[in-house]
Design an enzyme around this catalytic site. Structure first.
Site, mmCIF file in Angstrom:
data_model
loop_
_atom_site.group_PDB
_atom_site.id
_atom_site.type_symbol
_atom_site.label_atom_id
_atom_site.label_comp_id
_atom_site.label_asym_id
_atom_site.label_seq_id
_atom_site.Cartn_x
_atom_site.Cartn_y
_atom_site.Cartn_z
ATOM 1 N N TYR A 1 32.115 62.528 31.897
ATOM 2 C CA TYR A 1 32.439 63.413 33.017
ATOM 3 C C TYR A 1 33.834 63.104 33.545
ATOM 4 O O TYR A 1 34.342 61.990 33.403
ATOM 5 C CB TYR A 1 31.379 63.335 34.120
ATOM 6 C CG TYR A 1 31.350 62.048 34.892
ATOM 7 C CD1 TYR A 1 32.142 61.874 36.027
ATOM 8 C CD2 TYR A 1 30.524 61.007 34.498
ATOM 9 C CE1 TYR A 1 32.114 60.692 36.741
ATOM 10 C CE2 TYR A 1 30.490 59.820 35.206
ATOM 11 C CZ TYR A 1 31.293 59.667 36.316
ATOM 12 O OH TYR A 1 31.270 58.497 37.006
ATOM 13 N N ARG B 1 35.427 59.734 32.120
ATOM 14 C CA ARG B 1 34.663 58.540 31.812
ATOM 15 C C ARG B 1 33.974 58.703 30.468
ATOM 16 O O ARG B 1 33.411 59.755 30.174
ATOM 17 C CB ARG B 1 33.572 58.280 32.866
ATOM 18 C CG ARG B 1 34.010 57.940 34.269
ATOM 19 C CD ARG B 1 34.859 56.689 34.413
ATOM 20 N NE ARG B 1 34.575 55.561 33.564
ATOM 21 C CZ ARG B 1 33.566 54.695 33.706
ATOM 22 N NH1 ARG B 1 32.717 54.814 34.689
ATOM 23 N NH2 ARG B 1 33.418 53.684 32.873
ATOM 24 N N TYR C 1 25.742 63.947 37.832
ATOM 25 C CA TYR C 1 24.857 63.013 38.525
ATOM 26 C C TYR C 1 24.024 63.743 39.568
ATOM 27 O O TYR C 1 24.523 64.645 40.258
ATOM 28 C CB TYR C 1 25.682 61.943 39.259
ATOM 29 C CG TYR C 1 26.224 60.850 38.385
ATOM 30 C CD1 TYR C 1 25.432 59.762 38.039
ATOM 31 C CD2 TYR C 1 27.533 60.899 37.917
ATOM 32 C CE1 TYR C 1 25.932 58.738 37.257
ATOM 33 C CE2 TYR C 1 28.039 59.870 37.132
ATOM 34 C CZ TYR C 1 27.239 58.797 36.807
ATOM 35 O OH TYR C 1 27.745 57.774 36.033
ATOM 36 N N HIS D 1 28.195 56.597 29.620
ATOM 37 C CA HIS D 1 27.836 55.228 30.009
ATOM 38 C C HIS D 1 26.561 55.236 30.828
ATOM 39 O O HIS D 1 26.182 56.247 31.429
ATOM 40 C CB HIS D 1 28.966 54.585 30.828
ATOM 41 C CG HIS D 1 29.245 55.281 32.119
ATOM 42 N ND1 HIS D 1 30.033 56.394 32.202
ATOM 43 C CD2 HIS D 1 28.823 55.037 33.388
ATOM 44 C CE1 HIS D 1 30.094 56.815 33.459
ATOM 45 N NE2 HIS D 1 29.357 56.009 34.207
ATOM 46 N N HIS E 1 24.877 52.765 33.872
ATOM 47 C CA HIS E 1 25.095 51.633 34.783
ATOM 48 C C HIS E 1 23.873 50.718 34.751
ATOM 49 O O HIS E 1 22.731 51.195 34.732
ATOM 50 C CB HIS E 1 25.278 52.126 36.221
ATOM 51 C CG HIS E 1 26.492 52.984 36.419
ATOM 52 N ND1 HIS E 1 27.686 52.474 36.855
ATOM 53 C CD2 HIS E 1 26.693 54.314 36.240
ATOM 54 C CE1 HIS E 1 28.576 53.457 36.961
ATOM 55 N NE2 HIS E 1 27.998 54.589 36.598
#
Lengths: 252, 210
Positions: A157, A167, A118, A170, A172
Site C-alpha cells: 500500500y 510499503r 487496513y 508485510h 506486523h
C-alpha cells in the site's frame, strides 16, 4: 548514595539476566528517509541498566484468554463468506538467542487485506475494505515455542513519505517473551517482493543479514495442496546470560 | 586463528509498530470488535489489593506536538512490591492473584492523552548489594516513527526519600534528568499521577537500554 554501589551480580530473587541487546542489529531511532522518525527519535544516549526484577519479569498470558478462532484470520471476521485473496499459512518458532524455544508466549499479528487496505478509522486508501476480513490475530506458542496462523496474503500500500512510497507486503508482529525486556515489535516480509529493498523501514536496519532475516521464505512443504500456501517466519528474542558462576558454583 | 565460538542466534530486528498498531493490539480503538477478550488499560478488579490510582500523560515529539497514535504498555509489581511472575522469588511478599501487573492503551486520537487505572506498586528488591528500588512502573512505548520500542520508568514524586535512594535513578548522571521520570500527584476523583514523556528536546525523557 550512602550505600556503596557494589556490583554483586545475583540476588536470591534474581536468577536470570538478559544478554545485552545488540543495537547494531536494530534500526537506530533516527532513520531520516523514514521521515516520521526525525521528530520522534530521542537525541540523547540511552541509560544502560543491568537486569533487575523489573526487567526479567513480564506478563503471563493463559489459553483461556484466547478465542478458538483468534489465530485464523480467514474465519475470525467472516460475515457472509470468506475473505478475498491468497490463502496462506504463516508459522514458525519463537526462540531466544541461546536457541531455546520460548514456550507459552503471546504472539500478536496485524495486517492489511489483499488490496493493501487496513480496517482502521485512520486509513483512507481508496482500495476497498473486505467485509469478511478484520486483519488481526494472536496465538500462544506451544511448549516448544511454535506458533501458526491462517490468513490472506496482504497487499502493498502507498504511504505519505516520499511522493511515490509503497510499503512491501508485510505482517506486523508483536511478541512478549518471558521478561518485559524482551518485548519486541517487528514486521515480516515475503520472499521475492521487489519493494522490500526500496523500503526505508527495511533499509533503516544497518545490518543487511538482520534485515534479510525479516523476509519469510515460501515453505512449500508446509503448504496444504489445493488449499493454501505457506510461509515460514522464525523469531528470535534476546537470550539469557549463562555463566558458570551464576548457575553452578554458587549453587541453588 | 582461534577456535570459533559456538553459533548463537541473533535477535530479530525491530521495526516500527506503524500508525495502525491499534488493529492488532487495541482493535476497538481502530474501530471494530473481533476478540472475545481484549486487553485494556484497567489493571484492577474489585479484589485487587492496594491504593487505586490513575496514571496519565501525553507523549510529545520534537516539535512539542502530542503524539496521537502512540501505544503505551505498563508493567509493575503489586502493592506489596512483588511481580506476578515465576522469576520473582521475593518469598516474603505475597502474590496478588487478582493483579497481573500489565496493561496497554493507545493515546486518544484527538488529545494524545493516555491513562491507566491501576494501584500504586510497593518497592521491589534491587540487585544484590543494592538498595530496594523505589516504587515505579515500567513503561514501553511504540508508535509510527519509533523504530524500536522505548523503555522508561514512572516514579512517584511524593516518594522523595525512596527516590533519592533508588539505584536506577542514581545511575542517571545529570540530576536534572532524573526529574523527567517523576509523576506528580493530583487529587481528582481518583488520585492521579501525571507524567508527560518528551521524545526529543531540552526536556527529553530518560530512556533505558534495559
Amino acid at each position: 548514595m550512602s550505600e556503596p554501589d557494589r556490583d554483586v551480580s545475583q540476588g536470591e530473587a534474581l536468577d536470570r539476566e538478559f544478554l545485552q541487546r545488540d543495537r547494531g542489529l536494530h534500526p537506530p531511532p533516527l532513520t531520516p528517509d523514514y521521515k516520521t522518525s526525525v521528530l520522534r527519535s530521542p537525541h540523547r544516549a540511552l541509560i544502560s541498566l543491568q537486569s533487575s526484577l523489573s526487567e526479567v519479569t513480564g506478563p503471563v498470558f493463559g489459553h483461556g484468554e484466547l478465542g478458538p478462532l483468534d489465530n485464523d484470520l480467514i474465519r475470525n471476521y467472516a460475515r457472509d463468506g470468506e475473505p478475498i485473496g491468497e490463502r496462506i499459512l504463516v508459522h514458525g518458532l519463537v526462540r531466544d538467542e541461546n536457541g531455546r524455544g520460548v514456550p507459552h508466549t503471546l504472539v500478536e499479528f496485524w495486517q492489511a487485506n489483499a488490496g493493501g487496505r487496513y480496517r482502521h478509522r485512520n486509513d483512507r486508501y481508496l482500495a476497498p475494505i473486505d467485509p469478511n476480513f478484520g486483519g488481526c490475530g494472536r496465538a500462544l506458542t506451544d511448549a516448544q515455542g511454535y506458533y501458526y496462523f491462517r490468513t490472506i496474503k496482504p497487499g502493498p500500500y502507498p504511504w505519505r513519505n516520499f511522493l511515490n512510497s509503497w510499503r512491501p507486503a508485510h505482517i506486523h508482529f508483536s511478541v512478549f517473551g518471558s521478561g518485559f525486556a524482551q518485548r519486541l515489535i517487528t514486521q515480516m516480509y515475503f520472499e521475492g517482493d521487489p519493494l522490500i529493498w526500496r523500503d526505508p523501514m527495511v533499509l533503516g536496519i544497518p545490518d543487511r543479514a538482520a534485515a534479510e532475516r525479516l523476509i519469510a521464505p515460501l515453505d512449500l512443504a508446509a503448504a496444504l495442496p489445493l488449499d493454501m500456501l505457506a510461509y515460514r517466519f522464525d523469531i528470535v528474542l534476546r537470550g539469557r546470560q549463562q555463566t558458570l558462576f551464576e548457575n553452578k558454583l554458587q549453587g541453588n | 586463528m582461534v577456535q570459533p565460538l559456538p553459533d548463537r542466534l541473533r535477535e530479530t530486528a525491530s521495526q516500527t509498530a506503524g500508525p495502525y498498531v491499534h488493529i492488532g493490539l487495541i482493535p476497538h480503538q481502530a474501530g471494530f470488535d473481533i476478540f472475545e477478550t481484549t486487553f485494556s488499560n484497567v489493571l484492577v478488579t474489585p479484589a485487587t489489593r492496594g491504593e487505586r490510582i490513575r496514571i496519565e500523560g501525553r507523549v510529545f515529539d520534537g516539535a512539542d506536538e502530542p503524539v496521537r497514535d502512540v501505544l503505551v504498555e505498563i508493567w509493575q509489581a503489586n502493592a506489596a512490591g512483588r511481580y506476578n511472575h515465576p522469576a520473582d522469588r521475593q518469598q516474603a511478599k505475597p502474590i496478588d492473584e487478582s493483579f497481573r501487573g500489565w496493561g496497554r492503551t493507545g493515546s486518544d486520537f484527538e488529545t494524545g492523552i493516555w491513562q491507566f487505572e491501576t494501584i500504586k506498586p510497593g518497592p521491589v528488591d534491587g540487585r544484590k548489594g543494592h538498595r530496594p528500588m523505589a516504587p515505579h512502573i515500567s513503561l514501553w512505548i511504540a508508535a509510527r516513527g519509533i523504530n524500536i520500542g522505548l523503555q522508561t520508568r514512572l516514579y512517584f514524586a511524593d516518594e522523595a526519600d525512596a527516590n533519592a535512594a533508588d539505584p536506577v535513578l542514581n545511575l542517571i548522571e545529570q540530576r536534572s534528568r532524573r526529574e523527567t521520570l517523576l509523576a506528580r500527584r493530583e487529587e481528582r476523583d481518583v488520585p492521579t499521577y501525571v507524567l508527560d514523556i518528551r521524545l526529543q528536546g531540552p526536556q527529553e525523557t530518560v530512556f533505558f537500554d534495559v
